[in-house]
Design a protein around this motif. Structure first.
Motif, PDB file in Angstrom:
ATOM      1  N   UNK A 101     -33.951 -20.868   1.360  1.00  0.00           N
ATOM      2  CA  UNK A 101     -34.608 -21.330   0.236  1.00  0.00           C
ATOM      3  C   UNK A 101     -35.924 -21.826   0.466  1.00  0.00           C
ATOM      4  N   UNK A 102     -36.945 -21.943  -0.435  1.00  0.00           N
ATOM      5  CA  UNK A 102     -38.289 -22.536  -0.198  1.00  0.00           C
ATOM      6  C   UNK A 102     -38.281 -23.968   0.179  1.00  0.00           C
ATOM      7  N   UNK A 103     -38.999 -24.380   1.075  1.00  0.00           N
ATOM      8  CA  UNK A 103     -38.937 -25.711   1.393  1.00  0.00           C
ATOM      9  C   UNK A 103     -39.336 -26.625   0.330  1.00  0.00           C
ATOM     10  N   UNK A 104     -40.573 -25.910  -0.190  1.00  0.00           N
ATOM     11  CA  UNK A 104     -41.319 -26.607  -1.300  1.00  0.00           C
ATOM     12  C   UNK A 104     -41.264 -25.932  -2.619  1.00  0.00           C
ATOM     13  N   UNK A 105     -40.241 -26.047  -3.539  1.00  0.00           N
ATOM     14  CA  UNK A 105     -40.042 -25.211  -4.629  1.00  0.00           C
ATOM     15  C   UNK A 105     -41.326 -25.381  -5.780  1.00  0.00           C
ATOM     16  N   UNK A 106     -41.380 -24.483  -6.220  1.00  0.00           N
ATOM     17  CA  UNK A 106     -42.443 -24.509  -7.198  1.00  0.00           C
ATOM     18  C   UNK A 106     -41.942 -23.921  -8.768  1.00  0.00           C
ATOM     19  N   UNK A 107     -42.598 -23.876  -9.652  1.00  0.00           N
ATOM     20  CA  UNK A 107     -42.053 -22.915 -10.876  1.00  0.00           C
ATOM     21  C   UNK A 107     -42.117 -21.870 -10.597  1.00  0.00           C
TER      22      UNK A 107
END
Length: 164
Positions: A37-43
């Motif tokens: 999964x992304x380390x730094x989730x965004x919209x």
């Protein structure tokens, strides 16, 4: 082999975390996968889930750069040559080629274009170019954030210190 909770850099998704190592059958028999999964989730990427077969890890993920590697690279920003091709089709091919190669110095040269004075270009940069460069800047700066142990939102100001 990577372990659970390792930070990794995915070729197209950028900074990710290995949340699990699982065995699943996605139609080709049971295989073992990294679940990323992304380390730094965004919209934009908050729902992104990546299942990467362990036998393909070297093609798609790598360890993030170290802090010293990032600092060395950032210190080179001012001296990096500005890459620009006026022909839009050739420019797009070159941008994609550099990005797909994973050449970090080349990627930095492309990202630097976002900080170049508009007078450098014969005409303003196209929206396509800006969107592409912003996408790779996000991936690069997320990796810098991992190495520097700062928030991704702090990376741009950190880099700007070297560009002024």
């Amino acid at each position: 082999m990577f372990e659970l909770n390792d930070n990794v850099i995915h070729k197209s998704a950028g900074a990710c975390v290995i949340y699990d190592i699982i065995t699943r059958n996605f139609g080709n028999g049971d295989q073992t996968y990294y679940y990323l999964k992304p380390k730094f989730p965004t919209k934009v990427n908050s729902t992104l889930e990546i299942y990467l077969p362990l036998d393909k890890e070297t093609l798609f993920i790598r360890k993030p750069m170290t802090k010293s590697e990032v600092l060395s690279l950032i210190s080179m920003f001012p001296a990096m040559e500005k890459i620009w091709i006026t022909d839009a089709k050739k420019r797009k091919q070159m941008f994609e080629s550099i990005y797909q190669s994973g050449d970090i110095k080349g990627i930095c040269q492309l990202v630097k274009l976002l900080y170049v004075e508009p007078t450098f270009f014969a005409k303003p940069m196209s929206l396509t170019d800006k969107n592409f460069l912003n996408r790779i800047r996000t991936n690069l700066f997320d990796e810098f954030a991992v190495a520097l142990q700062i928030k991704p939102t702090e990376v741009e100001n950190f880099v700007r210190q070297y560009l002024l």
